[in-house]
Every structure is written in structure tokens, then in C-alpha cells.
Enzyme design. Structure first.
Site, mmCIF file in Angstrom:
data_model
loop_
_atom_site.group_PDB
_atom_site.id
_atom_site.type_symbol
_atom_site.label_atom_id
_atom_site.label_comp_id
_atom_site.label_asym_id
_atom_site.label_seq_id
_atom_site.Cartn_x
_atom_site.Cartn_y
_atom_site.Cartn_z
ATOM 1 N N ARG A 83 0.862 -1.024 0.120
ATOM 2 C CA ARG A 83 -0.105 -0.031 -0.046
ATOM 3 C C ARG A 83 0.765 1.350 0.038
ATOM 4 O O ARG A 83 1.708 1.427 0.928
ATOM 5 C CB ARG A 83 -0.988 -0.030 1.254
ATOM 6 C CG ARG A 83 -1.681 1.366 1.325
ATOM 7 C CD ARG A 83 -2.305 1.458 2.605
ATOM 8 N NE ARG A 83 -3.198 2.632 2.906
ATOM 9 C CZ ARG A 83 -3.380 3.257 4.202
ATOM 10 N NH1 ARG A 83 -2.925 2.740 5.113
ATOM 11 N NH2 ARG A 83 -4.029 4.284 4.312
ATOM 12 N N HIS A 171 -7.732 6.624 1.128
ATOM 13 C CA HIS A 171 -8.288 5.312 1.530
ATOM 14 C C HIS A 171 -8.988 4.627 0.287
ATOM 15 O O HIS A 171 -10.001 3.692 0.279
ATOM 16 C CB HIS A 171 -9.164 5.604 2.463
ATOM 17 C CG HIS A 171 -8.925 6.020 4.011
ATOM 18 N ND1 HIS A 171 -9.471 7.071 4.447
ATOM 19 C CD2 HIS A 171 -7.980 5.375 4.530
ATOM 20 C CE1 HIS A 171 -8.771 7.374 5.543
ATOM 21 N NE2 HIS A 171 -7.872 6.221 5.634
ATOM 22 N N ARG A 231 -5.161 13.452 13.969
ATOM 23 C CA ARG A 231 -4.878 14.352 12.834
ATOM 24 C C ARG A 231 -6.413 15.243 12.802
ATOM 25 O O ARG A 231 -7.354 14.668 13.309
ATOM 26 C CB ARG A 231 -5.256 13.771 11.392
ATOM 27 C CG ARG A 231 -3.699 13.456 11.106
ATOM 28 C CD ARG A 231 -4.007 12.391 9.582
ATOM 29 N NE ARG A 231 -3.869 10.938 10.232
ATOM 30 C CZ ARG A 231 -4.329 10.077 9.131
ATOM 31 N NH1 ARG A 231 -4.370 10.465 8.031
ATOM 32 N NH2 ARG A 231 -4.425 8.702 9.531
#
Length: 380
Positions: A83, A171, A231
Site C-alpha cells: 500500500r 483510502h 489528525r
């Protein structure tokens, strides 16, 4: 026999999978090193979590390479899939990770500092461990390529857009997997208007029409949109100008926004939703309230982008496991056809809606999306 290894290095965990090579890869072992920091844990699918002590991403990778040996059982790792959070303007499809490609990806580290350096570190570690294997990068931004211009741009001078200052969305591997499930199991819904809420330590929402992303809460970096574990989510850029005027430098601001904000900053207790839901501290309640408020706000925005909504899908660690959060998101959303089946939601069943609009809980599987890409490369 040959095998595929997948590595998914997130901000607080490293997930991995071992698959036998096939057109649809066969899972042999899956797990993750979670809670990176002083009390990291190794958890293999179907087993209990085991404490491994202090661990950063490098230690996690070492532990993973040790843990997969029994599952390999003599199989040769022919491909390793990674990823890669940010693909920038250049990468819209899985890529063989040559040194030229890696050099481009290193230039994007400042756009995803919690992820990209760890993603690339995993590539270099895998190259060293499996020098004869093909290394494939799968990009979280790729799913959102092809957005309408209005969802890709900022109202800045156009030259910045041409230079890559644009909304990328993230995502994407999770959204790719969810849409594949809809295509297979809910074909009518797949053809319609769906909002997917990927809620975890990182969180975002995506508006999907006919399997294609048309809007996302995340933008240029993985900071925008929903509040997350550490975040900030959406923030008036004037706040940054104010902080700079007060003497804060780029590194201090980056640390504030990426590491000390979100649920952790609001609550001053924890970034972990489980801890906050179990707490009776009013600061924890306020952090959860804000989290839910922002999800509901963005849900309305995604529905507006789509011109209506036929389905809502929850996924990610919080989306899949926190029934209380799902219930609060759905409360009062009847104007969108959304309502909660309380018993089904409490049991985390797949279908949890009680209104005209379908509401689903689908566990995401980014590792399978990566494995499929590697298998395609090996079998081509």
C-alpha cells in the site's frame, strides 16, 4: 508453489497478508502489528494479540517477516504488494516499484508524512528480504482519479493545480474493496449512489456513483475532512497563518496537525475511540460529539454531490465495530431515508438500516485488493 506477501503500513499499525498465487488469491495468513509505540501487539487472524513490547515500523516489519515463515511452508514469495498512500499526479494504476518509480514517490513524502515514509521503508525491507520478487505498489489515491474538476481543484491560481496542488483523496484501496463487494453481492446498489464511510484512526468518506468515486472528504493531504485519531481534519487555513504569525515553524505545525490533534487533541485523553467511549470524562464526550457531528455534516455533503443517496456503507475499525457511533450518525437522518435497526446494529450485522436507504456494515480488506494486483502482475 509460490506466494504473495502484502504489506500495509499505516500510521499506527502494519497489516500484512500471505496468499497463494491464483487468479483470486487464496489467503494463507493475515495479521497486523498494532498499537505501534511502547506497547505494540502482534495479532494473527483467529488468534489472541501478543505483546511484543516497544515497536516502531522497522521493528514491526522484522516481527512480520518472522511470523509468516510457518504459513509460507516452503512456498517462495514471488511478489510483494505494498500500500502506497500517495501516488500524486503520476500513478493511477498499480506499478512495479522500480528505482525510478520509488524516486518519484519519495518526493511525495511531505504530502503524507505519517504514511509514505513507512510505505517506502517497507518496500526497501522487502527488496532486501526477497530480492528476486516483483514489488508492486498500489496507491490509495488511484481510486479517486477521474474526479470532476470541481472536486479536484482549489480556488487558487490555476498554475498550482497544474503543478499538482489539487484534491487527491485517500483510502482508495478500502473503497476499491467495498465497491467490489457491492458489485458482487449488491449489484443494484453498486449501480446507484453510495456513500462509504471509512472510519478508523484515519477517516474519510467517499461519494461513489456506479462504482466510480465522484467526491471525497480528503484532499491534497491526508489531513482534510473528518477528524481522526491524531489528525485535525478540516481546518480554516487562517488558523495556520495565525500560528505562523505566533512564531510556530513548519515542523511544529506539522507535528500539531498530524500527531497532537483529532480525538487525541480534543479529548486530551486518547486517540482511541474505544477508550473515549468507555470514559466518563466530559472531554471524551465532547471529542466524540465533534467526531459524529463532522461525519453527519460530510454525509450531507456527499449526498448533495450525488444528488441523493441509495446506500451508506460503514467500514474501517470504528465503522465496523463501534455500534454506538453508527447509531449516532444515523439518528435524525430520516430525511435521507436513513434509519437504524437497533438490534441489527448492536449485533454488527451486515444490514443495519430500517429506512428506505440501505445501510450496510462491510469489513474492508485492503490487503486483498493489493494481493489481486500482485496476482495480476504475476499471471499476466
Amino acid at each position: 508453489m509460490s506466494a504473495i506477501l502484502t504489506l500495509n503500513a499505516g500510521s499506527s499499525s502494519v497489516k500484512f497478508g500471505v496468499y497463494q498465487v491464483a487468479e483470486e488469491p487464496v489467503l494463507l495468513l493475515k495479521g497486523q502489528v498494532e498499537n505501534l509505540g511502547p506497547l505494540a501487539r502482534m495479532k494473527l487472524q483467529g488468534g489472541a494479540a501478543e505483546e511484543i513490547g516497544p515497536a516502531d515500523h522497522a521493528v514491526a516489519l522484522h516481527e512480520i517477516l518472522h511470523a509468516i515463515q510457518p504459513a509460507l511452508d516452503g512456498r517462495v514469495v514471488m511478489g510483494v504488494g505494498h500500500r502506497i498512500v500517495h501516488g500524486g499526479k503520476s500513478f493511477g494504476e498499480p506499478e512495479v516499484l522500480t528505482e525510478r518509480v520509488l524516486a518519484k514517490l519519495r518526493t511525495l513524502e511531505q504530502l503524507a508524512p505519517l504514511h509514505q515514509p513507512h510505505n517506502l521503508a517497507a518496500v526497501y525491507a522487502a527488496q532486501k528480504e526477497f530480492p528476486e520478487s516483483v514489488q508492486i505498489g498500489c496507491f490509495d489515491t488511484a481510486f479517486h482519479r477521474g474526479h470532476p474538476f470541481v472536486n479536484d481543484t482549489f480556488a487558487l491560481p490555476r498554475k498550482y493545480y497544474e503543478h499538482g496542488v489539487r484534491r487527491y483523496g485517500f483510502h482508495g484501496l478500502s473503497y476499491d474493496y467495498i465497491t467490489s463487494c457491492l458489485r458482487h453481492d449488491w449489484p443494484d446498489l453498486y449501480k446507484g449512489r453510495v456513500v462509504v464511510a471509512h472510519l478508523g484512526n484515519g477517516a474519510s468518506m467517499c461519494a461513489i456513483r456506479g462504482g466510480q468515486s465522484v467526491g471525497s472528504t480528503m484532499g491534497f493531504s491526508a489531513l482534510d475532512g473528518l477528524p481522526m485519531g491524531t489528525r485535525c481534519g478540516q481546518l480554516d487555513p487562517g488558523v495556520l497563518l495565525y500560528l505562523m504569525a505566533q512564531g510556530m515553524g513548519a515542523d511544529e505545525i506539522s507535528n500539531l496537525l498530524y500527531h497532537d490533534s483529532g480525538l487525541k487533541g480534543l479529548s486530551e485523553i486518547s486517540h482511541d475511540m474505544r477508550t473515549l467511549l468507555d470514559s466518563d470524562d466530559p472531554r471524551a464526550a465532547q471529542a466524540v460529539d465533534y467526531y459524529v457531528f463532522r461525519i453527519r455534516r460530510e454525509l450531507g455533503a456527499m449526498a448533495a454531490i450525488l444528488g441523493g443517496i441509495d446506500g451508506l456503507v460503514f467500514c474501517g475499525g470504528i465503522g465496523e465495530h463501534a455500534a454506538a457511533i453508527r447509531a449516532r450518525v444515523l439518528e435524525g437522518m430520516e430525511f435521507l431515508g436513513l434509519a437504524e435497526n437497533a438490534a441489527a446494529n448492536a449485533a454488527s450485522e451486515t444490514r443495519i438500516g430500517a429506512g428506505a436507504t440501505e445501510v450496510l456494515v462491510i469489513p474492508t480488506d485492503e490487503e486483498r485488493v493489493i494481493a489481486r494486483s500482485v496476482a495480476d502482475a504475476l499471471l499476466a
